[in-house]
Design a protein around this motif. Structure first.
Motif, PDB file in Angstrom:
ATOM      1  N   VAL A  99       0.868  -1.185   0.000  1.00 32.25           N
ATOM      2  CA  VAL A  99       0.000   0.000   0.000  1.00 32.25           C
ATOM      3  C   VAL A  99       0.900   1.230   0.000  1.00 32.25           C
ATOM      4  CG1 VAL A  99      -1.834   1.259   1.175  1.00 32.25           C
ATOM      5  CG2 VAL A  99      -1.777  -1.239   1.297  1.00 32.25           C
ATOM      6  N   LEU A 100       0.642   2.149  -0.930  1.00 30.61           N
ATOM      7  CA  LEU A 100       1.383   3.397  -1.022  1.00 30.61           C
ATOM      8  C   LEU A 100       0.484   4.526  -0.554  1.00 30.61           C
ATOM      9  CD1 LEU A 100       2.905   2.920  -4.615  1.00 30.61           C
ATOM     10  CD2 LEU A 100       3.849   2.158  -2.425  1.00 30.61           C
ATOM     11  N   VAL A 101       0.946   5.313   0.429  1.00 29.66           N
ATOM     12  CA  VAL A 101       0.095   6.362   1.008  1.00 29.66           C
ATOM     13  C   VAL A 101       0.882   7.662   1.148  1.00 29.66           C
ATOM     14  CG1 VAL A 101      -1.208   4.636   2.311  1.00 29.66           C
ATOM     15  CG2 VAL A 101       0.663   5.858   3.426  1.00 29.66           C
ATOM     16  N   TRP A 102       0.133   8.754   1.300  1.00 29.63           N
ATOM     17  CA  TRP A 102       0.691  10.087   1.558  1.00 29.63           C
ATOM     18  C   TRP A 102       0.529  10.370   3.049  1.00 29.63           C
ATOM     19  CZ3 TRP A 102      -2.350  15.152   0.499  1.00 29.63           C
ATOM     20  CH2 TRP A 102      -1.526  16.270   0.725  1.00 29.63           C
ATOM     21  N   GLN A 103       1.611  10.715   3.709  1.00 20.69           N
ATOM     22  CA  GLN A 103       1.564  10.916   5.159  1.00 20.69           C
ATOM     23  C   GLN A 103       0.536  11.965   5.565  1.00 20.69           C
ATOM     24  OE1 GLN A 103       5.305  12.070   6.940  1.00 20.69           O
ATOM     25  NE2 GLN A 103       4.606  11.650   9.005  1.00 20.69           N
ATOM     26  N   SER A 104       0.434  13.046   4.786  1.00 20.66           N
ATOM     27  CA  SER A 104      -0.514  14.119   5.120  1.00 20.66           C
ATOM     28  C   SER A 104      -1.932  13.800   4.675  1.00 20.66           C
ATOM     29  CB  SER A 104      -0.065  15.436   4.479  1.00 20.66           C
ATOM     30  OG  SER A 104       1.165  15.871   5.020  1.00 20.66           O
ATOM     31  N   GLY A 105      -2.118  12.650   4.023  1.00 25.19           N
ATOM     32  CA  GLY A 105      -3.435  12.357   3.463  1.00 25.19           C
ATOM     33  C   GLY A 105      -4.097  11.115   4.005  1.00 25.19           C
ATOM     34  N   ILE A 106      -3.606  10.593   5.133  1.00 27.54           N
ATOM     35  CA  ILE A 106      -4.207   9.385   5.698  1.00 27.54           C
ATOM     36  C   ILE A 106      -3.930   9.349   7.197  1.00 27.54           C
ATOM     37  CG2 ILE A 106      -2.196   7.881   5.427  1.00 27.54           C
ATOM     38  CD1 ILE A 106      -4.173   5.675   4.478  1.00 27.54           C
ATOM     39  N   SER A 107      -4.770   8.650   7.927  1.00 24.46           N
ATOM     40  CA  SER A 107      -4.549   8.476   9.362  1.00 24.46           C
ATOM     41  C   SER A 107      -3.380   7.518   9.585  1.00 24.46           C
ATOM     42  CB  SER A 107      -5.809   7.904  10.018  1.00 24.46           C
ATOM     43  OG  SER A 107      -5.514   7.405  11.302  1.00 24.46           O
ATOM     44  N   MET A 108      -2.408   7.986  10.357  1.00 25.16           N
ATOM     45  CA  MET A 108      -1.260   7.119  10.647  1.00 25.16           C
ATOM     46  C   MET A 108      -1.670   5.969  11.563  1.00 25.16           C
ATOM     47  SD  MET A 108       1.107   8.122   8.758  1.00 25.16           S
ATOM     48  CE  MET A 108       2.504   7.183   9.404  1.00 25.16           C
ATOM     49  N   GLU A 109      -2.799   6.096  12.230  1.00 24.95           N
ATOM     50  CA  GLU A 109      -3.322   4.979  13.031  1.00 24.95           C
ATOM     51  C   GLU A 109      -3.733   3.837  12.107  1.00 24.95           C
ATOM     52  OE1 GLU A 109      -6.984   3.992  16.142  1.00 24.95           O
ATOM     53  OE2 GLU A 109      -6.443   6.083  15.735  1.00 24.95           O
ATOM     54  N   VAL A 110      -4.344   4.187  10.975  1.00 21.67           N
ATOM     55  CA  VAL A 110      -4.722   3.174   9.987  1.00 21.67           C
ATOM     56  C   VAL A 110      -3.465   2.507   9.416  1.00 21.67           C
ATOM     57  CG1 VAL A 110      -5.722   2.830   7.684  1.00 21.67           C
ATOM     58  CG2 VAL A 110      -6.933   4.208   9.385  1.00 21.67           C
ATOM     59  N   VAL A 111      -2.434   3.325   9.160  1.00 22.11           N
ATOM     60  CA  VAL A 111      -1.164   2.777   8.668  1.00 22.11           C
ATOM     61  C   VAL A 111      -0.600   1.772   9.668  1.00 22.11           C
ATOM     62  CG1 VAL A 111       1.243   3.350   8.136  1.00 22.11           C
ATOM     63  CG2 VAL A 111      -0.609   4.777   7.238  1.00 22.11           C
ATOM     64  N   ALA A 112      -0.643   2.121  10.950  1.00 29.20           N
ATOM     65  CA  ALA A 112      -0.128   1.222  11.991  1.00 29.20           C
ATOM     66  C   ALA A 112      -0.921  -0.082  12.020  1.00 29.20           C
ATOM     67  CB  ALA A 112      -0.194   1.913  13.347  1.00 29.20           C
ATOM     68  N   GLN A 113      -2.231  -0.002  11.837  1.00 29.03           N
ATOM     69  CA  GLN A 113      -3.076  -1.205  11.838  1.00 29.03           C
ATOM     70  C   GLN A 113      -2.756  -2.100  10.645  1.00 29.03           C
ATOM     71  OE1 GLN A 113      -7.000   0.504  11.929  1.00 29.03           O
ATOM     72  NE2 GLN A 113      -6.924   0.950  14.130  1.00 29.03           N
ATOM     73  N   LEU A 114      -2.506  -1.488   9.490  1.00 26.53           N
ATOM     74  CA  LEU A 114      -2.156  -2.260   8.306  1.00 26.53           C
ATOM     75  C   LEU A 114      -0.829  -2.991   8.509  1.00 26.53           C
ATOM     76  CD1 LEU A 114      -3.113   0.295   5.491  1.00 26.53           C
ATOM     77  CD2 LEU A 114      -4.362  -1.768   6.133  1.00 26.53           C
ATOM     78  N   ARG A 115       0.129  -2.272   9.074  1.00 27.23           N
ATOM     79  CA  ARG A 115       1.434  -2.888   9.319  1.00 27.23           C
ATOM     80  C   ARG A 115       1.327  -4.016  10.342  1.00 27.23           C
ATOM     81  NH1 ARG A 115       4.829   2.823   9.198  1.00 27.23           N
ATOM     82  NH2 ARG A 115       5.384   2.725   6.985  1.00 27.23           N
ATOM     83  N   LYS A 116       0.484  -3.819  11.337  1.00 28.72           N
ATOM     84  CA  LYS A 116       0.284  -4.864  12.349  1.00 28.72           C
ATOM     85  C   LYS A 116      -0.319  -6.118  11.724  1.00 28.72           C
ATOM     86  CE  LYS A 116      -1.633  -5.583  16.980  1.00 28.72           C
ATOM     87  NZ  LYS A 116      -2.428  -4.971  18.089  1.00 28.72           N
ATOM     88  N   ALA A 117      -1.112  -5.901  10.658  1.00 24.60           N
ATOM     89  CA  ALA A 117      -1.724  -7.026   9.956  1.00 24.60           C
ATOM     90  C   ALA A 117      -0.772  -7.672   8.957  1.00 24.60           C
ATOM     91  CB  ALA A 117      -2.995  -6.567   9.237  1.00 24.60           C
ATOM     92  N   GLY A 118       0.446  -7.128   8.878  1.00 22.68           N
ATOM     93  CA  GLY A 118       1.456  -7.730   8.013  1.00 22.68           C
ATOM     94  C   GLY A 118       1.530  -7.165   6.612  1.00 22.68           C
ATOM     95  N   VAL A 119       0.821  -6.060   6.358  1.00 28.02           N
ATOM     96  CA  VAL A 119       0.825  -5.459   5.021  1.00 28.02           C
ATOM     97  C   VAL A 119       1.919  -4.400   4.939  1.00 28.02           C
ATOM     98  CG1 VAL A 119      -0.502  -4.136   3.330  1.00 28.02           C
ATOM     99  CG2 VAL A 119      -1.638  -5.881   4.712  1.00 28.02           C
ATOM    100  N   PRO A 120       2.817  -4.476   3.964  1.00 28.12           N
ATOM    101  CA  PRO A 120       3.833  -3.432   3.792  1.00 28.12           C
ATOM    102  C   PRO A 120       3.177  -2.114   3.362  1.00 28.12           C
ATOM    103  CG  PRO A 120       4.414  -5.428   2.579  1.00 28.12           C
ATOM    104  CD  PRO A 120       2.988  -5.568   2.993  1.00 28.12           C
ATOM    105  N   VAL A 121       3.515  -1.020   4.047  1.00 25.89           N
ATOM    106  CA  VAL A 121       2.969   0.291   3.726  1.00 25.89           C
ATOM    107  C   VAL A 121       4.124   1.260   3.517  1.00 25.89           C
ATOM    108  CG1 VAL A 121       1.440   2.167   4.424  1.00 25.89           C
ATOM    109  CG2 VAL A 121       0.943  -0.176   5.166  1.00 25.89           C
ATOM    110  N   PHE A 122       4.178   1.868   2.344  1.00 21.14           N
ATOM    111  CA  PHE A 122       5.185   2.886   2.036  1.00 21.14           C
ATOM    112  C   PHE A 122       4.538   4.248   2.226  1.00 21.14           C
ATOM    113  CE2 PHE A 122       7.277   5.913  -0.742  1.00 21.14           C
ATOM    114  CZ  PHE A 122       8.629   5.661  -0.546  1.00 21.14           C
ATOM    115  N   VAL A 123       5.075   5.041   3.164  1.00 19.07           N
ATOM    116  CA  VAL A 123       4.533   6.377   3.469  1.00 19.07           C
ATOM    117  C   VAL A 123       5.389   7.417   2.772  1.00 19.07           C
ATOM    118  CG1 VAL A 123       3.930   8.016   5.283  1.00 19.07           C
ATOM    119  CG2 VAL A 123       3.685   5.560   5.694  1.00 19.07           C
TER     120      VAL A 123
END
Length: 290
Positions: A99-123
């Motif tokens: 998942v590719l995301v913009w730091q200013s355009g998404i909740s970092m809490e959601v990013v943390a949840q995705l990473r906890k689920a094992g999904v690589p997230v590029f911020v």
């Protein structure tokens, strides 16, 4: 017989292809992101969608955010809406392997949840031209297109260097860039737009502002006497921009007729089309010199 069987099994194991090592990069939050041949990629920011296209990775994208509209082919993909409104569950339902995301355009809490689920997230949070190029290189590495796109990224940077060299040493032109009219918003010196103005031989009149964006006053703009007024927008937006500042004929930019709009998206999205915007900005600043 048993020894022969063991030897045969050993040879078969050796003949099997070794599992490829994961590809890892650091994102803009200094987190290490590793992928193993990403094939289901979600892109949740317009500048990242354009970067993925630029480095040749769109065939791996399964969905994008609601604002991604370039290239035209992206409109055939599922659009997930505003990333701020997306839950981790709705993203995971797409079964992404990156998942590719913009730091200013998404909740970092959601990013943390995705990473906890094992999904690589590029911020991503590029603020300068070189950082955009770095994003291109890192994203292409994650997508497996690094070698094929390397020359395109190098050429993209070369064009900026050529513009900087072309306008180096010319008279400095004070420029005001307007993000929004009510309240009156501009961009500070940390934003790529300010860098673009600078490489064209201009000077963002609010380059001293520490924030990426800030509210300013009309009086503050008048005091700094810009000779060029810039904004991003459509032809209709341009008419409103002209009307807004027509009431201040003492402003050098208004007096000289140097009030311009850059087409939507290409200047404010820190992606590949930033070079197109830079050429337009340079042309407008050059006109002001004459």
């Amino acid at each position: 017989m048993q020894v022969a069987l063991c030897l045969l099994i050993g040879l078969l194991i050796l003949a099997l292809p070794a599992s490829a090592n994961p590809t890892c990069v650091q994102d803009d939050t200094n987190q290490t992101v590793c992928v193993q041949q990403a094939q289901r990629v979600l892109v949740l920011a317009p500048h990242l969608t354009e970067i993925v296209d630029f480095v040749g990775g769109m065939s791996k994208v399964v969905a994008v955010d609601g604002s991604s509209n370039f290239p035209e082919s992206v409109n055939a993909l599922p659009k997930l809406g505003n990333p701020w409104m997306l839950s981790a569950e709705s993203i995971l339902a797409r079964k992404p392997d990156l998942v590719l995301v913009w730091q200013s355009g998404i909740s970092m809490e959601v990013v943390a949840q995705l990473r906890k689920a094992g999904v690589p997230v590029f911020v991503s949070e590029p603020k300068k031209i070189e950082q955009v190029a770095s994003t291109m290189r890192r994203v292409s590495k994650l997508l497996g297109t690094e070698r094929a796109s390397a020359r395109s990224v190098e050429e993209w940077m070369r064009q900026f260097k050529a513009l900087r060299a072309e306008y180096s040493g010319r008279a400095i032109v004070p420029v005001f860039y307007q993000v929004w009219s009510q309240p009156l918003m501009t961009l500070g010196g940390q934003h790529a737009v300010s860098e673009v103005i600078g490489l064209c031989g201009g000077r963002n009149i609010f380059v001293d502002l520490p924030n990426l964006a800030a509210q300013v006053s009309v009086e503050g703009v008048l005091k700094r006497k810009p000779e060029v007024l810039l904004a991003s927008g459509s032809t209709r937006d341009h008419q409103g921009f002209l009307k807004q500042w027509a009431g201040w004929p003492q402003l050098p930019a208004v007096k000289l007729g140097q009030v311009y709009t850059i087409p939507n998206d290409i200047l404010v999205r820190n992606g590949p089309r930033l070079i197109e915007a830079a050429r337009l900005v340079c042309d407008h600043i050059e006109q002001a010199r004459h």
